[in-house]
Design a protein around this motif. Structure first.
Motif, PDB file in Angstrom:
ATOM      1  N   GLU A  42       0.862  -1.180   0.000  1.00 27.33           N
ATOM      2  CA  GLU A  42       0.000   0.000   0.000  1.00 27.33           C
ATOM      3  C   GLU A  42       0.899   1.231   0.000  1.00 27.33           C
ATOM      4  N   ILE A  99      -3.294   1.162  -4.174  1.00 31.56           N
ATOM      5  CA  ILE A  99      -4.294   1.317  -3.123  1.00 31.56           C
ATOM      6  C   ILE A  99      -5.175   0.079  -3.079  1.00 31.56           C
ATOM      7  N   SER A 100      -5.483  -0.485  -4.237  1.00 28.55           N
ATOM      8  CA  SER A 100      -6.295  -1.706  -4.303  1.00 28.55           C
ATOM      9  C   SER A 100      -5.389  -2.891  -4.616  1.00 28.55           C
ATOM     10  N   VAL A 101      -5.182  -3.740  -3.623  1.00 27.06           N
ATOM     11  CA  VAL A 101      -4.321  -4.904  -3.805  1.00 27.06           C
ATOM     12  C   VAL A 101      -4.909  -5.840  -4.855  1.00 27.06           C
ATOM     13  N   SER A 102      -6.219  -6.078  -4.795  1.00 32.61           N
ATOM     14  CA  SER A 102      -6.832  -7.008  -5.750  1.00 32.61           C
ATOM     15  C   SER A 102      -6.743  -6.482  -7.182  1.00 32.61           C
ATOM     16  N   ASP A 103      -6.894  -5.182  -7.377  1.00 36.55           N
ATOM     17  CA  ASP A 103      -6.740  -4.616  -8.723  1.00 36.55           C
ATOM     18  C   ASP A 103      -5.308  -4.791  -9.221  1.00 36.55           C
ATOM     19  N   VAL A 135      -8.789  -9.960   0.415  1.00 34.05           N
ATOM     20  CA  VAL A 135      -8.178  -9.778  -0.901  1.00 34.05           C
ATOM     21  C   VAL A 135      -8.423 -11.018  -1.744  1.00 34.05           C
ATOM     22  N   GLU A 138     -11.843 -10.999  -3.183  1.00 35.84           N
ATOM     23  CA  GLU A 138     -11.932 -10.016  -4.273  1.00 35.84           C
ATOM     24  C   GLU A 138     -11.280 -10.552  -5.541  1.00 35.84           C
ATOM     25  N   LYS A 142     -13.079 -11.351  -9.223  1.00 34.86           N
ATOM     26  CA  LYS A 142     -12.723 -10.568 -10.414  1.00 34.86           C
ATOM     27  C   LYS A 142     -12.115 -11.410 -11.531  1.00 34.86           C
TER      28      LYS A 142
END
Length: 158
Positions: A42, A99-103, A135, A138, A142
């Motif tokens: 992050e 900021i978005s770990v999954s993205d 995570v 998510e 996705k």
């Protein structure tokens, strides 16, 4: 789903649970396959412990950021088995900030054209999952790729 896999993305949060996915990724990799070992940090201003100045709101200098990334890469390389990887498997280490770990995981999976994602999960349920989020959940929601989850109790034989 074709096993063994030619290219594997193995994200880890540097925890014991996250790191348990590495031996499985090695086991599932094809001869001369690739494992992309990934840590998504992050941004430091959110309070990232990769930096010596672990203070929310602190923005590290470029030198501090580089030193933090070097420490993480050294740690990730240390997850390679003693004696190296078997069967000509190649390990690629990546540290990214998002900021978005999954993205970030989804993006890295596409960027490296992987066949599967192998990652640890802390296995939270109920209120813990609601509060902490997941995570892994998510990523599974996705991804169009197979995602293999290693539960935190996997090494305990549970």
């Amino acid at each position: 789903m074709q096993v063994p896999f030619r290219r594997i993305l193995c994200p880890t949060d540097l925890s014991e649970t996250g790191n348990r996915a590495v031996p499985l990724a090695i086991h599932l990799a094809a001869d001369d396959g690739e494992i992309h070992l990934l840590h998504v940090g992050e941004p430091a201003f959110l309070g990232n412990p990769l930096y010596n100045q672990f203070v929310v709101g602190y923005v590290p200098t470029p030198e501090e950021r580089s030193a933090g990334e070097a420490r993480v890469k050294e740690f990730l390389h240390g997850l390679e088995p003693d004696g190296g990887l078997p069967r000509g498997i190649t390990l690629h280490v990546h540290v990214v900030h998002a900021i978005s770990v999954s993205d970030a995981i989804e993006y890295e999976a596409q960027r490296h054209e992987v066949d599967v994602i192998v990652m640890g999960t802390h296995g939270r349920t109920g209120l813990g999952r609601l509060v902490m989020g997941s995570v892994a959940t998510e990523v599974v929601g996705k991804e169009r790729l197979p995602v293999i989850l290693v539960h935190e109790d996997a090494a305990d034989g549970s």
